[in-house]
Write a protein that holds these residues in place. Structure first.
Motif, short mmCIF file in Angstrom:
data_model
loop_
_atom_site.label_atom_id
_atom_site.label_comp_id
_atom_site.label_asym_id
_atom_site.label_seq_id
_atom_site.Cartn_x
_atom_site.Cartn_y
_atom_site.Cartn_z
N GLY A 192 9.72 5.58 -6.58
CA GLY A 192 9.19 4.93 -7.76
C GLY A 192 9.55 3.46 -7.82
N VAL A 193 9.88 2.98 -9.03
CA VAL A 193 10.23 1.57 -9.24
C VAL A 193 11.54 1.23 -8.54
N TYR A 194 12.40 2.21 -8.41
CA TYR A 194 13.70 1.97 -7.79
C TYR A 194 13.58 1.70 -6.28
N ALA A 195 12.42 1.97 -5.67
CA ALA A 195 12.22 1.73 -4.24
C ALA A 195 11.72 0.32 -3.94
N LEU A 196 11.53 -0.52 -4.98
CA LEU A 196 11.03 -1.90 -4.76
C LEU A 196 11.97 -2.74 -3.88
N PRO A 197 13.28 -2.63 -4.01
CA PRO A 197 14.13 -3.40 -3.07
C PRO A 197 13.90 -3.01 -1.61
N PHE A 198 13.56 -1.78 -1.36
CA PHE A 198 13.30 -1.34 0.01
C PHE A 198 12.03 -1.97 0.56
N VAL A 199 11.07 -2.30 -0.32
CA VAL A 199 9.84 -2.99 0.11
C VAL A 199 10.21 -4.38 0.61
N ALA A 200 11.06 -5.08 -0.11
CA ALA A 200 11.49 -6.41 0.32
C ALA A 200 12.26 -6.34 1.64
N ILE A 201 13.11 -5.34 1.79
CA ILE A 201 13.87 -5.18 3.03
C ILE A 201 12.94 -4.88 4.18
N ALA A 202 11.92 -4.04 3.97
CA ALA A 202 10.96 -3.71 5.02
C ALA A 202 10.17 -4.94 5.43
N LYS A 203 9.83 -5.80 4.48
CA LYS A 203 9.12 -7.03 4.79
C LYS A 203 9.99 -7.97 5.63
N HIS A 263 0.84 -1.21 0.00
CA HIS A 263 0.00 0.00 0.00
C HIS A 263 0.87 1.25 0.00
N ALA A 264 0.24 2.38 -0.10
CA ALA A 264 0.98 3.64 -0.22
C ALA A 264 1.79 3.95 1.04
N ASP A 265 1.26 3.57 2.21
CA ASP A 265 2.00 3.85 3.45
C ASP A 265 2.89 2.68 3.88
N GLY A 266 3.17 1.76 3.00
CA GLY A 266 3.96 0.57 3.32
C GLY A 266 5.37 0.87 3.76
N LEU A 267 5.94 1.96 3.28
CA LEU A 267 7.33 2.28 3.61
C LEU A 267 7.44 3.46 4.57
N LYS A 268 6.41 3.65 5.42
CA LYS A 268 6.47 4.80 6.33
C LYS A 268 7.48 4.60 7.45
N ARG A 269 7.87 3.34 7.73
CA ARG A 269 8.87 3.07 8.76
C ARG A 269 10.19 2.61 8.19
N GLN A 270 10.28 2.49 6.90
CA GLN A 270 11.51 2.06 6.23
C GLN A 270 11.97 3.20 5.33
N PRO A 271 13.06 3.86 5.64
CA PRO A 271 13.52 4.96 4.80
C PRO A 271 13.96 4.45 3.43
N THR A 272 13.63 5.20 2.41
CA THR A 272 14.03 4.82 1.04
C THR A 272 15.10 5.78 0.55
N SER A 273 16.12 5.90 1.32
CA SER A 273 17.22 6.78 0.91
C SER A 273 18.54 6.15 1.28
N ILE A 274 19.53 6.50 0.52
CA ILE A 274 20.90 6.09 0.81
C ILE A 274 21.66 7.39 1.05
N GLY A 275 21.87 7.66 2.33
CA GLY A 275 22.51 8.93 2.67
C GLY A 275 21.56 10.08 2.34
N PRO A 276 22.07 11.10 1.68
CA PRO A 276 21.21 12.24 1.35
C PRO A 276 20.40 12.04 0.06
N ILE A 277 20.59 10.91 -0.60
CA ILE A 277 19.91 10.68 -1.89
C ILE A 277 18.65 9.87 -1.64
N GLY A 278 17.49 10.45 -1.96
CA GLY A 278 16.22 9.77 -1.81
C GLY A 278 15.87 8.98 -3.06
N ILE A 279 15.31 7.80 -2.87
CA ILE A 279 14.98 6.92 -3.99
C ILE A 279 13.48 6.69 -3.96
#
Length: 127
Positions: free
Chosen positions: A110-121, A92-108
């Motif tokens: 869209g489609v590039y944030a899909l690996p972060f969904v797996a990590i959050a799971k 869902h849209a709020d699925g990554l509210k507790r998992q940051p999708t950034s590497i340092g100061p660079i925010g990621i």
């Protein structure tokens, strides 16, 4: 020629004035207004106030009068805290509210944030 035009205009104006005076004399009560009494004035004022009240009642009521206000906000605070504590669904849209999708100061995003969904799971940050 100019004098003749002026005479014709004068005669015409005199005839119009005489016709108007005769019309006023034949109309009954044309020169005098009926006397106003206190009861006539009172009835007229009541009629106008009743018309204004009907017009005011026909208007839609403002939305502010339809809102109920609760004096105690603890229920709203509890509902907000409960919604914040709920573990979101990963897809869902709020699925990554507790998992940051950034590497340092660079925010990621869209489609590039899909690996972060797996990590959050895997970390249990979403269901």
């Amino acid at each position: 020629m100019k004098i003749a035009c002026k005479l014709v205009t004068a005669v015409w104006l005199c005839a119009a004035v005489q016709a108007g005076a005769q019309a006023l004399e034949t109309t009954p009560g044309a020169g005098a207004a009926p006397p106003l009494t206190q009861s006539m004035i009172r009835d007229a004022v009541r009629a106008v106030l009743a018309e204004e009240a009907q017009a005011r009642d026909a208007l839609p009521q403002p939305a502010m009068q339809q809102v109920t206000i609760r004096a105690d906000r603890k229920y709203e605070q509890f509902a907000a805290a409960f919604a914040e504590a709920k573990v979101p669904d990963c897809l869902h849209a709020d699925g990554l509210k507790r998992q940051p999708t950034s590497i340092g100061p660079i925010g990621i995003g869209g489609v590039y944030a899909l690996p972060f969904v797996a990590i959050a799971k895997l970390r249990g940050k979403c269901n």
